[in-house]
Scaffold this motif. Structure first.
Motif, short mmCIF file in Angstrom:
data_model
loop_
_atom_site.label_atom_id
_atom_site.label_comp_id
_atom_site.label_asym_id
_atom_site.label_seq_id
_atom_site.Cartn_x
_atom_site.Cartn_y
_atom_site.Cartn_z
N ALA A 432 0.82 -1.21 0.00
CA ALA A 432 0.00 0.00 0.00
C ALA A 432 0.85 1.26 0.00
O ALA A 432 0.33 2.36 0.19
CB ALA A 432 -0.93 0.00 1.22
N GLY A 433 2.17 1.10 -0.21
CA GLY A 433 3.04 2.26 -0.34
C GLY A 433 3.74 2.67 0.92
O GLY A 433 4.53 3.63 0.92
N GLY A 434 3.48 1.98 2.05
CA GLY A 434 4.13 2.33 3.29
C GLY A 434 5.50 1.70 3.44
O GLY A 434 5.92 0.88 2.62
N LYS A 435 6.19 2.09 4.49
CA LYS A 435 7.52 1.56 4.77
C LYS A 435 7.55 1.08 6.21
O LYS A 435 7.01 1.72 7.10
CB LYS A 435 8.57 2.66 4.55
CG LYS A 435 10.00 2.21 4.84
CD LYS A 435 11.00 3.30 4.47
CE LYS A 435 10.81 4.53 5.33
NZ LYS A 435 11.83 5.58 5.06
N VAL A 436 8.16 -0.09 6.43
CA VAL A 436 8.24 -0.67 7.77
C VAL A 436 9.68 -0.61 8.26
O VAL A 436 10.59 -1.07 7.57
CB VAL A 436 7.74 -2.13 7.77
CG1 VAL A 436 7.87 -2.73 9.17
CG2 VAL A 436 6.29 -2.19 7.31
N THR A 437 9.89 -0.05 9.43
CA THR A 437 11.21 -0.01 10.04
C THR A 437 11.17 -0.75 11.37
O THR A 437 10.08 -1.07 11.89
CB THR A 437 11.69 1.44 10.26
OG1 THR A 437 10.78 2.09 11.16
CG2 THR A 437 11.75 2.20 8.95
N SER A 438 12.33 -1.00 11.95
CA SER A 438 12.40 -1.83 13.16
C SER A 438 12.41 -1.02 14.46
O SER A 438 12.17 -1.57 15.52
CB SER A 438 13.65 -2.71 13.12
OG SER A 438 14.81 -1.91 13.03
N SER A 439 12.68 0.28 14.37
CA SER A 439 12.79 1.07 15.59
C SER A 439 11.91 2.31 15.54
O SER A 439 11.65 2.87 14.48
CB SER A 439 14.25 1.50 15.82
OG SER A 439 14.73 2.24 14.71
N VAL A 440 11.44 2.72 16.71
CA VAL A 440 10.57 3.89 16.84
C VAL A 440 11.42 5.16 16.92
O VAL A 440 12.40 5.21 17.66
CB VAL A 440 9.69 3.77 18.09
CG1 VAL A 440 8.86 5.03 18.30
CG2 VAL A 440 8.78 2.55 17.98
N SER A 441 11.05 6.16 16.14
CA SER A 441 11.74 7.45 16.18
C SER A 441 10.73 8.55 15.85
O SER A 441 9.55 8.27 15.59
CB SER A 441 12.90 7.48 15.17
OG SER A 441 12.40 7.49 13.85
#
Length: 480
Positions: A432-441
């Protein structure tokens, strides 16, 4: 104080060890016959101890050496008592498992990303045994790293016969001051990987020769290099047979180019027969080239050629990961491919430009930029392009993703979702065009939180980040 449930933990070679719940062949009593004093509820026990009692009453095998402790001192005493008693058990153990007894407390403490906060494994010191060093060999890995390996007189260690042990690198060799014919002490690091702990120098033979790292690659005779800021000694000849073999095995992995049937034994033959000198050579192989290989035959050759051809359709992020750049795993490959939609764009980027990408630090950026500066790697990219590999993002898919409901938004996943696994949720978000990362910032747009969410949830709440449930995520995508 808290009550603790405690029992011995089986090592990796253990048979029917602690915590295993194997069905007994004996008949199980009815739930109504269970002693009410030990079980809060026959169906839903409220403590770890009651659950184990219930399982035992129902005919399951549970560890008979478990103990309910009332204090941390009791736990320590149990640990000390079993340091030697465990050696008399019929299975191998590597430590003691301690769990908070109350399920309600367990739920409050929750999990980290991988482990429960309400349980801990107290390990016993690894078993150490002496043996004789017969020789030292040097292995060359996919990245060119040269690892010294001790070839030992076979010895029994932690339930297995050990004949080889890692010596890690040149610094470790120097630290051990190891000589040919030394008597050495060996143990299993983490109860798995044999390693040399120390040398018994007093037993060293006269005129024994000190072991040092070679100056030239044992596979291709090229000069080895050891950067000042690294412990690893490397072969930097990209045509080295050991590097080629490792690179092709990595290239064919399921999460890379996914070439079904191209296993290690075939890769080894291809390299030894001189049929391939880089991954690009795979795409010029014919059935006639493959059929003479040991145990190959016409049918397998046809399948393998077809599987290699099919790998050309794998997307740009998979190709980038398959190239085997240092520090670039599947996650970093996806991230880089999103910001650099073509191999040419990535190759032209400076380390500073690459480092501006979220989650890509200076070390990774430098490694990527250096890889593309090597003439042999530039030639490889040209050959892969000619072979028809996907070295750019599919424009239609990229535009569709960018225009998707989550275009440009960054997500972090935490906890256990009701119906979706992490990979499934990641795939939905990326589609859906999003990006997944492993850490919260501060750059995180949304945190998708499931059951037993941990510290990421606390941090996200502190930063004022929008918290989503699985249902919220599906609604945002339009799949509610």
């Amino acid at each position: 104080f808290f009550a603790y449930t405690i029992y011995l933990g089986a090592g990796e070679q253990g048979s029917r060890g602690a915590g295993e719940q194997l069905a007994s062949e004996s008949s199980s009593p009815s739930v109504s016959s269970l002693p009410s004093s030990s079980i809060h509820s026959p169906i839903h026990p409220s403590t770890q101890w009651a659950a184990l009692e219930l399982l035992q009453a129902l005919g399951f095998r549970v560890n008979p050496n478990r103990q309910l402790c009332q204090s941390a001192e009791d736990v320590q005493n149990y640990y000390d008592q079993w340091a030697t008693r465990r050696l008399q058990l019929s299975y191998l153990t590597d430590g003691v498992v301690v769990k908070l007894n109350d399920f309600a407390l367990q739920q409050q403490l929750g999990f980290t990303q991988k482990f429960p906060r309400w349980a801990v494994a107290l390990k016993y010191p690894a078993e150490e045994v002496p043996t004789l060093l017969e020789s030292v060999s040097f292995q060359v890995g996919r990245t060119g790293a040269v690892t010294p390996v001790a070839e030992l007189r076979p010895v029994q260690l932690a339930g297995t016969t050990v004949a080889r042990a890692t010596l890690h690198n040149a610094d470790r060799l120097a630290e051990l001051d190891i000589h040919q014919g030394d008597t050495i002490i060996v143990r299993k690091a983490g109860e798995i990987i044999p390693e040399v702990v120390r040398v018994l120098a007093e037993l060293r033979p006269e005129n024994a020769i000190k072991v040092t790292m070679p100056t030239h690659c044992p596979q291709c005779a090229s000069a080895l290099v050891k950067p000042d800021d690294e412990a690893v000694t490397r072969c930097i000849n990209s045509s080295c047979p050991a590097i080629v073999q490792g690179a092709i095995i990595h290239w064919a992995r399921r999460d890379a180019l996914d070439i079904e049937g191209l296993g290690e034994k075939w890769v080894k033959q291809l390299v030894e027969q001189g049929l391939v000198h880089s991954v690009a050579d795979l795409y010029s192989l014919t059935e006639a080239d493959l059929e003479p290989l040991d145990r190959m035959g016409k049918r397998l050759a046809e399948k393998l050629v077809g599987a290699i051809a099919a790998s050309k359709a794998r997307p740009w992020p998979s190709v980038l990961y398959a190239l085997g750049l240092r520090h670039v795993g599947t996650v970093n490959a996806k991230t880089l491919a999103q910001h650099f939609p073509t191999v040419d764009a990535l190759a032209a980027a400076s380390p500073e430009e690459i480092a501006t990408v979220h989650t890509i630090g200076p070390e990774i950026a430098q490694a990527v930029a250096q890889w593309f500066e090597v003439p042999a790697n530039q030639t490889l990219i040209d050959r892969l392009r000619q072979a028809g590999l996907q070295l750019a993002a599919d424009e239609d898919q990229a535009q569709a993703a960018e225009a998707g409901a989550l275009g440009g938004k960054t997500f972090v996943l935490t906890g256990t979702l009701p119906t979706l696994t992490r990979p499934e949720a990641t795939a939905l978000i990326e589609a859906a065009g999003g990006k997944v990362t492993s850490s919260v910032s501060k750059a995180t747009g949304y945190l998708v939180a499931g059951e037993k969410a941990g510290s990421k949830l606390t941090k996200a709440e502190g930063l004022g980040i929008v918290i989503l449930s699985e249902a919220d995520l599906l609604a945002l995508i339009g799949q509610d």
